[in-house]
Design a protein around this motif. Sequence first.
Motif, short mmCIF file in Angstrom:
data_model
loop_
_atom_site.label_atom_id
_atom_site.label_comp_id
_atom_site.label_asym_id
_atom_site.label_seq_id
_atom_site.Cartn_x
_atom_site.Cartn_y
_atom_site.Cartn_z
N LEU A 1 15.32 -13.28 12.26
CA LEU A 1 14.12 -13.46 12.94
C LEU A 1 13.84 -11.98 13.09
O LEU A 1 14.57 -11.45 14.21
CB LEU A 1 13.96 -14.27 14.62
N THR A 2 12.40 -11.58 12.04
CA THR A 2 11.85 -10.24 12.30
C THR A 2 10.10 -10.58 13.14
O THR A 2 8.97 -11.89 12.56
CB THR A 2 11.09 -9.78 10.84
N VAL A 3 10.11 -9.91 14.38
CA VAL A 3 8.89 -9.82 14.82
C VAL A 3 8.75 -8.46 14.85
O VAL A 3 9.01 -6.86 15.23
CB VAL A 3 9.29 -9.66 16.57
N MET A 4 7.03 -8.56 13.81
CA MET A 4 6.35 -7.47 13.94
C MET A 4 5.73 -6.72 15.46
O MET A 4 5.11 -7.32 15.89
CB MET A 4 5.30 -7.37 13.09
N SER A 5 5.89 -5.40 14.98
CA SER A 5 4.87 -5.14 16.31
C SER A 5 3.86 -4.61 15.91
O SER A 5 3.72 -4.08 15.24
CB SER A 5 5.88 -3.58 16.65
N ARG A 6 2.98 -5.31 17.74
CA ARG A 6 1.73 -5.16 17.51
C ARG A 6 1.47 -3.56 17.22
O ARG A 6 -0.49 -3.04 17.00
CB ARG A 6 0.32 -6.10 18.11
N THR A 7 1.76 -2.59 18.25
CA THR A 7 1.43 -0.55 18.10
C THR A 7 2.06 -0.14 17.07
O THR A 7 1.84 0.97 17.33
CB THR A 7 2.19 -0.23 19.63
N GLU A 8 3.36 -0.62 15.90
CA GLU A 8 3.24 0.25 14.58
C GLU A 8 2.66 -0.65 13.79
O GLU A 8 3.83 -0.73 12.08
CB GLU A 8 4.34 0.02 15.31
N ILE A 9 1.51 -1.40 13.93
CA ILE A 9 1.10 -1.83 12.48
C ILE A 9 -0.52 -0.26 11.63
O ILE A 9 -0.84 -0.67 11.77
CB ILE A 9 0.39 -3.13 12.27
N TYR A 10 0.64 -0.35 10.51
CA TYR A 10 -0.07 0.62 9.62
C TYR A 10 -0.63 0.21 8.25
O TYR A 10 -0.27 -0.82 7.86
CB TYR A 10 0.72 1.80 9.47
N PRO A 11 -1.17 0.73 7.56
CA PRO A 11 -1.50 0.02 6.39
C PRO A 11 -0.44 0.28 5.61
O PRO A 11 -0.48 -0.94 4.13
CB PRO A 11 -2.54 1.14 5.70
N ASP A 12 0.42 1.43 5.21
CA ASP A 12 1.75 1.41 4.30
C ASP A 12 3.29 0.91 5.67
O ASP A 12 4.39 1.15 3.83
CB ASP A 12 1.71 2.52 4.41
N SER A 13 3.05 0.58 5.80
CA SER A 13 4.37 -0.68 7.03
C SER A 13 4.22 -0.75 7.64
O SER A 13 2.77 -0.56 8.78
CB SER A 13 5.33 0.72 6.94
N LYS A 14 4.93 -1.15 8.83
CA LYS A 14 4.67 -2.47 10.44
C LYS A 14 5.78 -1.72 10.77
O LYS A 14 7.78 -2.67 9.60
CB LYS A 14 4.36 -3.73 9.56
N GLY A 15 6.34 -1.00 11.83
CA GLY A 15 7.47 -1.56 12.31
C GLY A 15 7.23 -2.58 12.72
O GLY A 15 6.55 -3.59 13.38
N PHE B 1 0.87 -0.80 -0.04
CA PHE B 1 0.45 0.56 -0.22
C PHE B 1 0.89 1.39 -0.13
O PHE B 1 0.70 1.90 -0.41
CB PHE B 1 -1.24 0.17 1.16
N HIS B 2 2.17 0.76 0.75
CA HIS B 2 3.16 2.30 -0.02
C HIS B 2 3.02 2.75 -0.67
O HIS B 2 3.20 4.12 -1.24
CB HIS B 2 4.47 2.01 1.51
N PHE B 3 3.53 1.74 -2.04
CA PHE B 3 3.37 2.79 -2.71
C PHE B 3 3.14 2.11 -3.99
O PHE B 3 2.95 2.33 -4.99
CB PHE B 3 5.25 2.44 -3.30
N SER B 4 2.47 1.42 -4.14
CA SER B 4 1.55 0.26 -4.95
C SER B 4 0.00 0.95 -5.85
O SER B 4 -0.01 1.82 -5.42
CB SER B 4 1.38 -0.71 -4.91
N ARG B 5 0.42 1.49 -7.03
CA ARG B 5 -1.31 1.88 -7.37
C ARG B 5 -2.20 1.45 -7.51
O ARG B 5 -3.70 1.68 -7.13
CB ARG B 5 -1.15 2.40 -8.93
N ASN B 6 -2.46 -0.40 -7.39
CA ASN B 6 -3.19 -0.93 -6.63
C ASN B 6 -3.82 -0.89 -5.05
O ASN B 6 -3.18 -1.91 -4.15
CB ASN B 6 -3.03 -3.04 -7.19
N SER B 7 -4.33 -0.08 -4.06
CA SER B 7 -4.48 -0.34 -2.56
C SER B 7 -5.13 -1.42 -2.29
O SER B 7 -5.45 -1.47 -1.25
CB SER B 7 -5.60 0.66 -2.95
N CYS B 8 -5.36 -2.07 -3.65
CA CYS B 8 -5.94 -3.50 -2.61
C CYS B 8 -5.60 -4.77 -2.53
O CYS B 8 -5.74 -5.61 -1.75
CB CYS B 8 -7.49 -4.31 -3.80
N LEU B 9 -4.32 -4.22 -2.30
CA LEU B 9 -2.49 -5.68 -1.71
C LEU B 9 -2.97 -5.55 -0.49
O LEU B 9 -3.21 -4.25 0.09
CB LEU B 9 -1.80 -5.06 -2.56
#
Length: 396
Positions: free
Chosen positions: A370-384, A203-211
Amino acid sequence: MAQRNHGGTTCFNEMDRANAKVVYWNSVANHVKEVPMSLAHVLDLTTAPSVARATFPGMTPFKILSAPDVVRHYVRLPSTRRTAAVSVAFGCFLACMVFPTRDLRGTAAHVSSTTLVPSATTMTAVVRPLRRFGRAVRFVLRLLLLSLGTVLYAKYMRSRLPRAVSISKSLNCSSSPDGPCVVMDNILTVSNSHAGTHADMPFHFSRNSCLIPLDNTHYNGSCVVLDLSVAIRKAEMVTNDRGITASVMEEALAPLDAYIEGRPDFTVWRLLVVTRRVHYTADDVWDAHYAFFYPEAIEYINRRFPHLLLLATDAASMDGEKAAPICDHSHGALLRYGIAILENVDGRPLYGLLEGDTPAPVGVVVGSLLTVMSRTEIYPDSKGCSVLFFPEQTSS
């Protein structure tokens, strides 16, 4: 265990035992037989802070605040009706003080007394000073009342101003006076979705917002760290450009090619590139000259490693600042090849390993990510996220 004597009583630092356990672990860790594990099958046991089940009563659950939420929950707005009523009353009081009504009874009494008294001159000489004194007294009283009323009204209006609720405050939730249970409540933070280490979402860069976001498998498992710093510096001295081209990648991959040559079953699934080892800048200063990828370099990487799942970098972005739209540059190329993106990885802990302190050649480190996604940094365009790397150990 370290003990200290204070006023005749013996006590010990609460951290001493924890520190002693760390020292003991470091002394035996190299002799402990590790249990084999597969990072590709890791289970995420994290509970999101927005789940009400895990939030104590009276505490504020995590959520992304909108403007109406801030006004509704964190700003106290007084009643406008009460404020308006008090303002009208003060206006009437002010009018009475500034424009007082004449004392008609006093005027009538003065006229009658003047008619009945034989000597008007004598009465005038007596009454006029009294009138002046009375007017002066009334003026002073009105002035005092007006000043007092104005001060009280100003204080009242100040109390009626919108007030922000106390934020980031410490609460002692302990039900016993013998020990505290301190919890920070109403913690508000301001940030952006691409601060720190993060995974770019389509969603950060794609023209297709449904990805939809890429699967976590892209971010976890075997990984190769490749040092591009020297190759970038050589190219920069010629072109005055820190962009990563196919030729830069080809030069930097020479040590990895030598490592893979005798291992026909070796596959590069994930690639983490280090670009700042010889071009380091302080963390508190924006590095406008960060290394970025040209689309030709992405195409070269895809040809060399067709099974690549992830490309990670210690730079701020895969594309340069002037690349626009990024869907037509490296970001878009990576999405087309099915390669996930990690940016702003801290490569400094890898510098020592890249100098040859691993089974791999200089400039290459092999291990697991090992990559652990932060539950408090989940956004449509990125994940902390938090990124952990486990380097290959030398067999003893």
